[in-house]
Design a protein around this motif. Structure first.
Motif, PDB file in Angstrom:
ATOM      1  N   SER A   1       0.843  -1.193   0.045  1.00 26.03           N
ATOM      2  CA  SER A   1       0.074  -0.087   0.007  1.00 26.03           C
ATOM      3  C   SER A   1       0.724   1.084   0.017  1.00 26.03           C
ATOM      4  O   SER A   1       1.670   1.348   1.129  1.00 26.03           O
TER       5      SER A   1
ATOM      6  N   ALA B   1      -3.181   1.715   6.602  1.00 31.71           N
ATOM      7  CA  ALA B   1      -3.028   0.821   5.633  1.00 31.71           C
ATOM      8  C   ALA B   1      -4.183  -0.428   6.263  1.00 31.71           C
ATOM      9  O   ALA B   1      -5.182  -0.923   5.424  1.00 31.71           O
TER      10      ALA B   1
ATOM     11  N   GLY C   1      -7.008   0.022   0.249  1.00 28.32           N
ATOM     12  CA  GLY C   1      -5.905   0.816   0.172  1.00 28.32           C
ATOM     13  C   GLY C   1      -4.705  -0.235  -0.406  1.00 28.32           C
ATOM     14  O   GLY C   1      -3.547   0.413  -0.529  1.00 28.32           O
ATOM     15  N   VAL C   2      -5.021  -1.203  -0.999  1.00 24.73           N
ATOM     16  CA  VAL C   2      -3.992  -2.011  -1.608  1.00 24.73           C
ATOM     17  C   VAL C   2      -3.683  -1.741  -2.985  1.00 24.73           C
ATOM     18  O   VAL C   2      -4.697  -1.735  -3.934  1.00 24.73           O
TER      19      VAL C   2
END
Length: 128
Positions: free
Chosen positions: A99, A107, A114-115
């Motif tokens: 992330s 994260a 959020g990845v």
């Protein structure tokens, strides 16, 4: 091309230990929080732990606190997840995730949203 390559999964008895590794390439390692998610059959993917590779801060899901430890070797662009006192409910496919620009806590809070990059996953099976 960014690659996250996991290794270290397998079959272990309850109470045992495993160490997962995530080797990253094609990205600036220090710019990312690197973490682990897991997905059990029929369940949603959930965040397990994250590490901020530039500062070393870490974050854990409540379900693994005190049992799992995340660490990074920045010279090798590799993140590890040491899993101790494993339980059958830890059985899942474990995915490495990167992330960009977030702290470990941020994260974890964002979860899958959020990845930026995912690994291919490694199976962890804990027998009772």
């Amino acid at each position: 091309e960014v690659q996250l390559v996991e290794s270290g999964g397998g079959l272990v008895q309850a109470g045992g230990s495993l160490r997962l590794s995530c080797a990253a390439s094609g990205l600036t390692f220090d710019d990312y929080a690197i973490g682990w998610f897991r997905q059990a059959p029929g369940k949603e993917r959930e965040g397990v732990s994250y590490i901020n590779t530039s500062g070393g801060s870490t974050y854990y899901a409540d379900s693994v606190k005190g049992r799992f430890t995340i660490s990074s070797d920045n010279a090798k662009n590799t993140v590890y997840l040491q899993m101790n006192s494993l339980k059958p409910e830890d059985t899942a496919v474990y995915y490495c995730a990167a992330s960009w620009g977030f702290t470990a806590a941020q994260a974890m809070g964002l979860g899958s949203r959020g990845v930026d990059y995912w690994g291919q996953g490694t199976q962890v099976t804990v027998s009772s």
